[in-house]
Design a protein around this motif. Sequence first.
Motif, PDB file in Angstrom:
ATOM      1  N   VAL A 190       1.421   1.814  -1.989  1.00  0.00           N
ATOM      2  CA  VAL A 190       1.498   1.000  -3.086  1.00  0.00           C
ATOM      3  C   VAL A 190       3.015   1.564  -3.713  1.00  0.00           C
ATOM      4  O   VAL A 190       2.972   1.584  -4.968  1.00  0.00           O
ATOM      5  CB  VAL A 190       0.569   1.513  -4.146  1.00  0.00           C
ATOM      6  N   ARG A 222      -1.187  -5.442  -6.402  1.00  0.00           N
ATOM      7  CA  ARG A 222      -1.274  -6.451  -5.519  1.00  0.00           C
ATOM      8  C   ARG A 222      -2.606  -6.622  -5.194  1.00  0.00           C
ATOM      9  O   ARG A 222      -3.618  -5.932  -5.275  1.00  0.00           O
ATOM     10  CB  ARG A 222      -0.522  -6.216  -3.943  1.00  0.00           C
ATOM     11  N   LEU A 223      -3.045  -7.903  -4.815  1.00  0.00           N
ATOM     12  CA  LEU A 223      -4.284  -8.255  -4.493  1.00  0.00           C
ATOM     13  C   LEU A 223      -4.607  -8.523  -3.081  1.00  0.00           C
ATOM     14  O   LEU A 223      -4.014  -9.429  -2.342  1.00  0.00           O
ATOM     15  CB  LEU A 223      -4.808  -9.728  -5.174  1.00  0.00           C
ATOM     16  N   GLU A 224      -5.398  -7.870  -2.380  1.00  0.00           N
ATOM     17  CA  GLU A 224      -5.691  -7.852  -1.159  1.00  0.00           C
ATOM     18  C   GLU A 224      -6.874  -8.688  -0.814  1.00  0.00           C
ATOM     19  O   GLU A 224      -7.920  -8.381  -1.681  1.00  0.00           O
ATOM     20  CB  GLU A 224      -6.133  -6.458  -0.688  1.00  0.00           C
TER      21      GLU A 224
END
Lengths: 526, 456
Positions: A397, A328-330
Amino acid sequence: MQPVFDTRPTGDVILKLSGKTGTFEDYLQGKWRAKHATNFDQYWMDSLAKGGIYTEAPTRAVRLAPSLSRISFAAPAASGGQDQDVIVFPHPILHDGRGANKPWLQELPDPVSKIAWHSWVEVHPDTAAKWGLATGDLILLKSSFGAQKFPAWITRSVRPDVLAVPTGQGHTAYGRYAKDRSANAFELLGAQANDYGGRNFGVRASATKTGEHRKIVTTEGGPRELGLGTTEVLPLARAKALHPGDHPFHFEETPEYAKEAVEWWGERQHEKASIGNYRGEHPRWGLAIDLSKCTGCGACVTACYAENNIATVGEELMQRGRELSWMRLERYWRTDEHGNPQGAVNEPMLCQQCGNAPCEPVCPVYAAYHTPDGLNGQVYNRCVGTRYCSNNCPYKVRYFNWYNYAERGGQYEAFPEPLSMLLNPDVTVREKGVMEKCTFCVQRIRGAQNQARLENRNVRDGDIVTACAQTCPSEAIVFGDLNDRNSRVFELAGNPRGYHVLAGLNTKPAITYLARVVAHETPSHG
Amino acid sequence: MAETTQAPPPPSRLTYDYVTRTIARTLGNPTRGYFLLLGAAVGLLALGIITLLFLIRYGLGLAGYSHPVYWAVFITCFVFWVGIAHSGTLISAILFLFRSGWRTAVYRTAEAMTVFAVMTAGLFPLIHIGRQWYFYWLIPYPNERGLWPNFKSPLIWDEFAIGTYFTVSTVFLIMGLIPDIAAVRDLATGWRKKLYAITALGWTGANEQWRHYTRGYLYLAALATPLVLSVHSVVSWDFAMAIVPGWHATLFAPYFVAGAIYSGCGMVITLLTPIRKLFQLEEVITVHHFENLAKLCLLTGSIVSFSYLTENFVAWFSGNPAERAAFWYRAFGPYWWASWTMNICNGLLPWLLWSKRVRTNITALFVISIFVNIGMWFERYVIIVVSLAGEPYTTWTNAVYNPTWADWGIMAGSFGWFFMWFLLFVKNFPAVAISEVKEVLAAPMRQKARAGVQHT
């Protein structure tokens, strides 16, 4: 490949329609053979290998138009009056809407707003305060061409006097994933061409609060990190002054008195992974992720979905935080002292394959275990779903299969025909009730190792590329063996910009992040 | 064996015979009210079973879980019920060893509550796992799969803690019942007579039997005593062993044990109040007993309040930003209402019990006990859900969790399951220990006993 349905190539269809016989391939080759009769087979193969027939083009002199200097680049003044300036911008993922029928793209959050599955209107907090808006309140935008309702997303990334709406959604047809989803920003725009032959993407529209509300589908939880070392940035001046061997980032190290116990525990975790067939030297797989190169586009996320048979869960479940994006992209804002954004740090977050993993000892059935080559393995068939591993993961995660997403005809079926053909045969499709996570594309690692064994050689650096690294357009992600002193990842892991996320927790991650280099120091980042 | 000096001065009517007959009367033919209560309990259980079937068919997604809140109402209920189970053994075993005479009137109820609460708690780990049909993979036994559970996992410790506790508390309950069953056997008629004849295991009340019995009971009490402390300590390690801020604290074992006894005493008061009224046991279970339970609540409640203060103080004093953030989120985040419910019910409410007027007012105690139950449920909810929802390491994933009908369905089912067993028990077995109550009475003189018969 065999035809998937009762179909034939376009060329064949045209041939058939024109009353000719034979296949299109023969027809095409016949035409080219007429031009290159000598040694045709070689010529054909070469052209296929090169991907086309290329000839040198003659050069031409080009000059800038003299009128260019008259174009003004000053920011246009916001016009007064009741109406708002609305900017319609192309959706970074769905673009003008052509991507809207692909669940992979629908489920990929927008790089900035982190909203998926629907469109939105960006409103500055000052404007929102003036109008009494909360995130998710539906606003009716009405231009002289049309009207559409969008949920508000309150953000400092837009000017107070402007509203911004992405394109991409609001299809009335096109397919099961695109149809009747959210609102179409094109409805607000006129059809006339502008002076430059394009379309005007700015329009004036009235904005009315409708009183309706919807929950925004976003993956954003807390947009700030707490200074625990999740994201690091370096001002250019400091980055330039770094020398090999420097460690500019500090974290709370294990105190002396606890070091021995902590090391002992870490080694005990690996006991089972170093006996029997597993004895001897092993690689230590690792990633290096350069945050300076990461643009936050999200290609790695979708690549991971494709490679690892990750189910898309849809709008309803994503709103409940049930997406399964192993990667995922934070997006953490960097802000100045007034809270104004000074840019963002995008951080791809995935399983860190910890050397001293908190998830492993808590699994009661050894579904989470340590492989000899340092991965945090996850045996889907062994998992009973106590979910303790996820609770104990500081990076959060690990993802759980709340439903059977592969169930034929199920409410949340992720791979309805013919999407089941997307499934990677090398990877298990998980059933409901099991935990899943990133394993550094272990199927690719094992594939490359088997190939090397067949060829009686060692695995070379670059033989194995994880799906995320393969897809990253800016090559921000590099995979390799940290025990190989000549590997690219080893070199990057030693970069003075390198740091481990939450290093103070003593998890010993295999992923090294390289700090983002920014122009100026900001008082707060992340 | 218990000292009589501690017991209240018995009213003149309270004789051996009176006790036997009063308690035996509780076993008579059930009234309509009883059937209504039992029906309600079975109804709730049915609701729980239907919910469980849905969960198994469609998946745990029906419950409110959201990333990263992967434990929620089910584990909250698990810890809640394990906690309830604690006062039973405390009252029956520890107070027995301390020779507290007042325990005799209430310990049977507390013990039965313990057994049924453990039976309830034990269901939750099975319900909450993703693949319920593979629960036996957690059990260590030589098997054809050639696989063995991971003894490093606190969940496996749990299994042993709960299993041991269930076994010992059940044996303890059954053992204590033997002389009483024999007593009611001698009064019963019909099918009950046959039931008691078998379950009394041939008890005749001979000196020899009493000698063995008291010895055995003493040993069992000694065996059960450490369990009171160990079980909830182990349960607390499910959390304390993890690195989640708000869970990872050495305080957890004593803090959980105190909380468990606090909630257990609360539940005993909640259960005894209606039983005493319905079965007209006012003379056997007196205000004195309630007052003593209230004192236990006050003591353990104060330990719990102290633990809350310690937790928050340590979070601040440690200077650890993650700990500080976790406790800030707990008190002022989106779940402030849950945290303050917990603080008020468990931290402030026990203070009312300093007043003797409150301690001796059964209505007030009943109301307080309900709030003790609510407060302790919320304590577990706050520890589990709120710590996960606002986990400060990866703030990006912080998310607010909301339970759904499936969570409430299973929780309702657990109450139904517990009360079903409890109601069946009190109607079929003596809910007050006949033989032990007699021990704290004045020994009967021939004339007095005769007088007692005339009275009843």
